[in-house]
Design a protein around this motif. Structure first.
Motif, mmCIF file in Angstrom:
data_model
loop_
_atom_site.group_PDB
_atom_site.id
_atom_site.type_symbol
_atom_site.label_atom_id
_atom_site.label_comp_id
_atom_site.label_asym_id
_atom_site.label_seq_id
_atom_site.Cartn_x
_atom_site.Cartn_y
_atom_site.Cartn_z
ATOM 1 N N CYS B 19 0.812 -1.343 -0.054
ATOM 2 C CA CYS B 19 -0.119 0.133 -0.157
ATOM 3 C C CYS B 19 0.882 1.254 -0.078
ATOM 4 N N GLU B 20 0.526 2.098 -0.891
ATOM 5 C CA GLU B 20 1.089 3.343 -1.006
ATOM 6 C C GLU B 20 1.458 4.391 0.194
ATOM 7 N N ALA B 21 0.258 4.344 1.030
ATOM 8 C CA ALA B 21 0.282 5.087 2.199
ATOM 9 C C ALA B 21 0.719 4.220 3.484
ATOM 10 N N CYS B 22 0.348 3.130 3.788
ATOM 11 C CA CYS B 22 0.625 2.293 4.903
ATOM 12 C C CYS B 22 1.671 1.172 4.824
ATOM 13 N N GLY B 23 1.973 0.807 3.636
ATOM 14 C CA GLY B 23 2.984 -0.180 3.309
ATOM 15 C C GLY B 23 2.359 -1.389 3.643
ATOM 16 N N LYS B 24 0.889 -1.920 3.819
ATOM 17 C CA LYS B 24 0.413 -3.267 3.889
ATOM 18 C C LYS B 24 0.688 -4.067 2.708
ATOM 19 N N PRO B 25 1.134 -5.116 2.956
ATOM 20 C CA PRO B 25 1.536 -5.879 1.646
ATOM 21 C C PRO B 25 0.159 -6.267 1.221
ATOM 22 N N LEU B 26 -0.140 -6.266 -0.178
ATOM 23 C CA LEU B 26 -1.609 -6.154 -0.747
ATOM 24 C C LEU B 26 -1.587 -7.451 -1.586
ATOM 25 N N GLU B 27 -0.525 -8.243 -1.557
ATOM 26 C CA GLU B 27 -0.715 -9.674 -2.494
ATOM 27 C C GLU B 27 -0.377 -10.491 -1.747
ATOM 28 N N ASP B 28 -1.097 -11.858 -2.068
ATOM 29 C CA ASP B 28 -0.695 -12.793 -1.302
ATOM 30 C C ASP B 28 0.778 -13.474 -1.326
ATOM 31 N N GLU B 29 1.351 -13.242 -2.534
ATOM 32 C CA GLU B 29 2.586 -13.625 -2.576
ATOM 33 C C GLU B 29 3.392 -12.855 -1.874
ATOM 34 N N GLU B 30 3.417 -11.575 -1.591
ATOM 35 C CA GLU B 30 3.772 -10.767 -0.568
ATOM 36 C C GLU B 30 3.561 -11.290 0.792
ATOM 37 N N LYS B 31 2.654 -11.560 1.141
ATOM 38 C CA LYS B 31 2.445 -12.150 2.476
ATOM 39 C C LYS B 31 3.235 -13.167 2.911
ATOM 40 N N SER B 32 3.514 -14.064 1.927
ATOM 41 C CA SER B 32 4.161 -15.602 2.368
ATOM 42 C C SER B 32 5.608 -14.999 2.592
ATOM 43 N N SER B 33 6.425 -14.158 2.090
ATOM 44 C CA SER B 33 7.628 -14.190 2.116
ATOM 45 C C SER B 33 8.095 -13.257 3.306
ATOM 46 N N THR B 34 9.073 -13.952 4.101
ATOM 47 C CA THR B 34 9.501 -13.259 5.355
ATOM 48 C C THR B 34 9.867 -11.758 5.177
ATOM 49 N N THR B 158 2.333 6.320 9.772
ATOM 50 C CA THR B 158 1.812 5.309 10.463
ATOM 51 C C THR B 158 1.861 4.131 9.530
ATOM 52 N N ARG B 159 2.663 2.935 9.854
ATOM 53 C CA ARG B 159 2.761 1.858 9.100
ATOM 54 C C ARG B 159 2.114 0.666 9.589
ATOM 55 N N ASN B 160 1.745 -0.309 8.485
ATOM 56 C CA ASN B 160 0.933 -1.418 8.764
ATOM 57 C C ASN B 160 2.012 -2.465 9.647
ATOM 58 N N GLU B 161 1.458 -3.050 10.689
ATOM 59 C CA GLU B 161 2.339 -3.974 11.319
ATOM 60 C C GLU B 161 3.046 -5.103 10.552
ATOM 61 N N ASN B 162 2.641 -5.370 9.499
ATOM 62 C CA ASN B 162 3.136 -6.349 8.641
ATOM 63 C C ASN B 162 4.250 -5.710 7.896
ATOM 64 N N PHE B 163 3.939 -4.391 7.656
ATOM 65 C CA PHE B 163 5.041 -3.745 6.866
ATOM 66 C C PHE B 163 6.450 -3.595 7.866
ATOM 67 N N LEU B 164 6.187 -3.332 8.942
ATOM 68 C CA LEU B 164 7.556 -3.166 9.785
ATOM 69 C C LEU B 164 8.084 -4.536 9.967
ATOM 70 N N LYS B 165 7.185 -5.452 10.521
ATOM 71 C CA LYS B 165 7.894 -6.752 11.020
ATOM 72 C C LYS B 165 8.682 -7.345 9.780
ATOM 73 N N ARG B 166 8.315 -7.049 8.534
ATOM 74 C CA ARG B 166 9.326 -7.434 7.623
ATOM 75 C C ARG B 166 10.096 -7.001 6.955
ATOM 76 N N GLN B 167 10.562 -5.784 7.428
ATOM 77 C CA GLN B 167 11.659 -5.315 6.995
ATOM 78 C C GLN B 167 13.107 -5.690 7.471
ATOM 79 N N ARG B 168 14.022 -5.427 6.727
ATOM 80 C CA ARG B 168 15.421 -6.174 6.798
ATOM 81 C C ARG B 168 15.856 -5.881 8.306
ATOM 82 N N LEU B 169 15.620 -4.624 8.647
ATOM 83 C CA LEU B 169 16.140 -4.237 10.036
ATOM 84 C C LEU B 169 14.774 -4.008 10.863
ATOM 85 N N PHE B 170 14.662 -4.820 11.930
ATOM 86 C CA PHE B 170 13.380 -4.700 12.644
ATOM 87 C C PHE B 170 13.627 -5.223 13.901
#
Ligand code: HEM
Lengths: 395, 546
Positions: B19-34, B158-170
């Motif tokens: 998502c352009e605003a909050c960074g939430k992964p929008l596609e399934d493929e993106e959801k699965s990778s760490t 404000t970013r989506n939790e999923n966006f933050l959790k799956r950054q290289r530095l977290f």
């Protein structure tokens, strides 16, 4: 003044040698390692850095005093240019050391600096007057920027080399190990060249030939190494020296070819002596000392060096070069071999930067590319200058 | 295509991955990778979204970095081939290239010539390669640049939790006093020159965003440069000519349409000789064979034609300026430059002869012949005349054994004179005179022409150049350099600090130079925020252990 200049360069060489030793001690010395292999309480790296910095200042002193003596920047022939490259290489190392504090980079960069200086000193070292085409402020601007860029790019190659030494699997004999060892062999060949040249120079060895050049004219040629390959229809004029095994055709510069063959052979001998001594591929012996280094960090060091060096090289080697070419040679671009090879270097590093945008090109592949980049730079400097000689012919 | 609406309420274009605003992964493929694929912040790129029509396919082809790299490599390889043997440009222009390559470089030279490599950089395929490179740069830049601009402009703090959790530095930090920690972190980041945005107590610290535009700026510069290089082929943009001017003479400057003239007042060559040269150079001069040239220059005067003169008439000239033209110091005027390129020393200019009586050796008179404009007849008075029957400026015998001339430059002048005297008033006597040659045709003359002297002049060779493409080339070069520096010497770093579930979640992203970003995080430890782990590095360490 020229004498002072020479002495300063000599001092710089000694200091770089000391720096190499200090850095090597800091990397290989066991007692500073904790159980993870990380460094603790190791001050040798710091000493190495200080000595290298003083060495650089001394080398800068060489540059400035020679400039004053000659009245023009000392970048107008092979000796001066290669020495300048050595100096910028040490400067580039100092810059990257300040950012990343990597001792191991010093251990690998400084020997190359020394090799370059020793190699440079084999070319005529007299101060030469400038021909009209070089009488311009752009000589200093163009060449010093280019050489600085090349120096920084070369540190990237050193870091890439370290990355390879750190990560390659030397237990498996494959292409990768072969090519890694090949890199070492090219360095030993350079060392070999320097050694035999100095040895025969010290013995005052010369062999004079009469030969027929490519235009069918009779001419004379002097060899400074025993002739394995003689010139076209060569007749030895000096007595008591080795006769060549065969003669080269007229279109080959036989004395250069002869030198190349000598270097390759001596390099091979040095390499095999090393192998005998170490009983393993050289890389396999290096690797344990490098365990303390994070591959991602050294990868970033090499990338950072390229990212810093590329714009400087582009500015000096292409943009300033074009401005000067427009002023001196009437056109900013003329497809002269040297120009083309500067373009090739530029394109190569552009390709490198773009490849790093793709997945899978960080780390090892990127490290190979950095080493190849250095090979291109040296090719342009040495081969294109001495063999394809166009408008830029030095020496 | 329909827009994708995110939980946070933002409407994203079709094809968006994060998502352009909050960074939430929008596609399934993106959801699965760490780890998230953060390239271009997961924007919808045309090339990744559409692949139906032929236009899509062409677009996708040229926008691919892989294709781009191939084009760069091909250009590189092609360019290097052109340096194996000299290009046609650099071989002597008096020889036939086909023969030259065969004779100089043997079978490979012949092949080189046959394949057209002797003129590689002007070949259609090389130009096509460079043109494709240009197209690729444009397409790839638009494909990424425009959406990247959108997403960086629209991003929310404000970013989506999923966006933050799956950054290289977290990393997650438990702390007693969240407010205080956040405040401290804020001021630490501020001190490190981060731009801070806050929203609901969350922080987005950002730095060096402008460096993201570096590649787009430098690509623009490249395109302008290539465009400038292409303009060369339009008539009138480019003049490349040569003019030879003898000392003391005035020549029209070619390419200026007869508007400008140049006078060569004097031509000078200096060499480094033992007496006048600084002593540091003596060793080097000792070693080189032959003289080393120090300087050569034309003391030139530029004239402009005064309007109104008719063509063909002696033009009326007005002096514009004087200049000492040297290598590196061209004379410039009105988009033109004149460069010192070449010279010819001591070209024969005038010859003097005396008409002598053979037996007595007495001289009747002297004539001076301008070798460029010899007169037909020289009257010596008292019934003595010399007529030039034939003049061969650069004399040779042709295949039939007859005297002829190779060119109109008097490198080897020869004359057939007719000598009239009171003894021979009607027919005269013939004499053939050249350099080292003085013959009667019938061997029974009473009179002869004796060589008495020559006058020589230096000739300067100047390149005449006009290049109206230069402004584009310069502009392109400057923009390219700016973009290159912008993209190389800065990096775009972002640090997110959010209060989530009573903890502080910290995540970081940079487009390059992760070590520097980590150092920024290290500084945050002072505020009590734990150093996030580098998950890429962890992954690699894991791999190495296995
Ligand atoms: C000789 C030609 C080219 C030069 C000198 C050049 C130069 C550059 C440079 C210096 C960068 C920045 C790289 C970095 O920051 O690490 C870059 C990025 C890029 N280039 Fe090129 N480029 C060239 C041709 C192309 C071509 C043909 C393409 C076509 C695919 C292309 C696509 C890109 C893309 C996609 C980026 C990344 C943009 C971003 O990070 O936002 N370039 N280019």
């Amino acid at each position: 003044m020229v004498e002072i200049s020479r002495t300063l360069l000599y001092i710089a060489f000694i200091l770089y040698l000391l720096g190499t030793i200090f850095f090597a001690v800091s990397v290989t010395g066991k007692k500073w390692r904790d159980k993870d292999g990380a460094m603790t309480g190791n001050r040798w790296g710091f000493f190495g850095f200080i000595v290298t910095t003083i060495g650089f200042i001394s080398a800068l002193g060489y540059f400035i005093t020679r400039w004053i003596a000659a009245g023009h920047p000392p970048v107008s022939n092979m000796f001066e240019y290669l020495t300048a490259l050595a100096i910028t290489l040490s400067l580039a190392f100092i810059i990257l050391y300040l950012i990343y504090k990597t001792n191991v980079l010093g251990m690998f960069t400084l020997p190359v600096v020394m090799l370059l200086i020793a190699y440079a000193s084999l070319f005529p070292t007299e101060v030469e007057p400038l021909i009209p085409a070089l009488q311009s402020d752009w000589l200093a601007i163009h060449v010093s920027t280019t050489v600085l860029g090349q120096g920084i790019l070369s540190v990237g190659a050193a870091a890439g080399f370290i990355y390879l030494a750190r990560t390659l699997d030397f237990t498996q004999r494959g292409k990768k190990v072969f090519w890694f060892e090949f890199i070492i062999y090219t360095l030993t060949s350079l060392l070999g060249y320097i050694l035999i040249r100095y040895i025969f120079q010290w013995m005052n060895y010369t062999a004079q030939f009469q030969y027929i050049d490519e235009n069918g004219q009779s001419d004379e040629m002097t060899y400074h190494l025993p002739a394995l390959i003689g010139p076209n229809e060569g007749e030895l004029l000096t007595s008591g020296v080795m006769r060549p095994f065969i003669n080269a055709p007229a279109w080959i510069r036989s004395d250069d070819l002869n030198t190349v063959i000598w270097s390759l052979i001596t390099g091979l001998i040095i390499y095999f002596l090393l192998r005998l001594l170490l009983r393993k591929p050289i890389g396999a012996r290096l690797q344990p000392f490098l365990k303390g280094i994070q591959p991602t960090v050294i990868d970033e060091v090499s990338y950072r060096a390229i990212a810093i060096g590329f714009p400087i090289f582009t500015l000096g080697g292409l943009i300033f070069a074009m401005i000067w070419a427009q002023i001196a040679w009437t056109r900013f671009w003329g497809w002269d071999p040297k120009e083309v090879w500067a373009l090739i270097t530029f394109l190569f590093y552009a390709a490198y930067l773009h490849l790093r945008l793709s997945r899978g090109w960080h780390g090892e592949r990127s490290a190979w590319l950095c080493v190849i980049g250095f090979a291109i730079i040296m090719f342009n400097l040495i081969f294109v200058n001495l063999v394809i000689a166009g408008l830029h012919s030095y020496a | 295509m329909e827009k994708i609406k995110c939980e946070c309420g933002h409407e994203n274009p079709y094809g968006t991955k994060l998502c352009e605003a909050c960074g939430k992964p929008l596609e399934d493929e993106e959801k699965s990778s760490t780890l998230l694929d953060m390239r271009y912040d997961g924007v919808a790129r045309r090339s990744q979204t559409y692949n139906k029509t032929i236009v899509d396919k062409i677009w996708n082809f040229f926008s691919s970095v892989k294709v781009g790299v191939w084009l760069i490599i091909l250009t590189l390889v092609a360019s290097s081939i052109g340096t194996i043997f000299p290009q046609e440009l650099y071989i002597p222009n008096t020889v036939d290239p086909a023969e030259y390559y065969r004779e100089e470089y043997g079978i490979f030279g012949q092949l080189y010539y046959t394949l057209g490599f002797h003129n590689l950089y002007g070949s259609w395929w090389y130009m096509l390669l460079v043109a494709s490179l240009g197209v690729s740069i444009i397409v790839a830049s638009i494909d990424r640049g425009v959406p990247l601009y959108r997403v960086l402009k629209n991003q929310r703090v404000t970013r989506n939790e999923n966006f933050l959790k799956r950054q290289r530095l977290f990393g997650q930090t438990k702390t007693e006093n969240i407010d205080e920690t956040m405040e401290k972190a804020r001021s630490l980041l501020k001190r490190r020159k981060y731009k801070i945005r806050e929203e609901n107590g969350h922080i987005l610290a950002e730095k060096g965003r402008f460096s993201r535009w570096g590649p787009y700026v430098n690509h623009t510069g490249l395109i302008i440069f290539l465009f400038g290089a292409m303009l060369r082929f339009f008539p009138g943009m480019y003049v490349d000519d040569l003019v030879w001017v003898r000392e003391g003479e005035i020549e029209a400057i070619p390419g200026t349409g007869g508007e400008y003239y140049l006078e060569n007042e004097q031509f000078i060559v200096d060499i480094y000789d033992k007496e006048n040269t600084d002593e540091v150079f003596l060793d080097a001069l000792e070693r080189t064979e032959g003289p080393v040239i120090k300087n050569f220059q034309t003391n030139a005067v530029l004239y402009k034609r005064v309007d109104g003169g008719t063509i063909g008439e002696e033009p009326e000239l007005e002096k514009v300026k004087t200049h000492e033209i040297r290598v590196n110091q061209p004379l410039t005027f009105d988009n033109f430059s004149l460069y010192q390129l070449n010279y010819k020393l001591n070209e024969l200019n005038k010859m003097t002869f005396t008409l002598d009586h053979r037996e007595t050796g007495e001289s009747v008179g002297e004539i001076e012949i301008d070798l460029f404009q010899p007169e037909e007849e020289y009257d010596l008075g008292n019934g003595y005349r010399v007529v030039i029957d034939s003049y061969f400026p650069n004399f040779t015998f042709n295949e039939e054994g007859e005297p002829t001339t190779i060119s109109s430059i008097p490198d080897n002048p020869a004359f057939i004179f007719r000598m009239y005297s009171p003894e021979h008033p009607e027919e005269g006597e013939y004499s053939f005179v050249g350099i080292q040659r003085n013959e009667d045709i019938f061997k029974e003359n009473d009179y002869q022409m004796s060589f008495a002297g020559i006058e020589t002049k230096h000739v300067t060779g100047l390149t005449v150049r006009k290049d109206l493409t230069l402004p584009f080339i310069i502009l392109g070069g400057v923009i390219f350099m700016i973009g290159l520096i912008q993209g190389s010497y800065w990096s775009h770093r972002r640090i997110w600090l959010q209060r989530i579930h009573g903890e502080i979640w910290a995540a970081g992203y940079t487009n390059k130079q992760w070590e520097s970003l980590k150092r920024d995080f290290q500084a945050l430890e002072e505020a009590g925020i734990q150093m996030p782990e580098d998950r890429l590095e962890e992954k690699e360490k894991q791999k190495e252990k296995e």
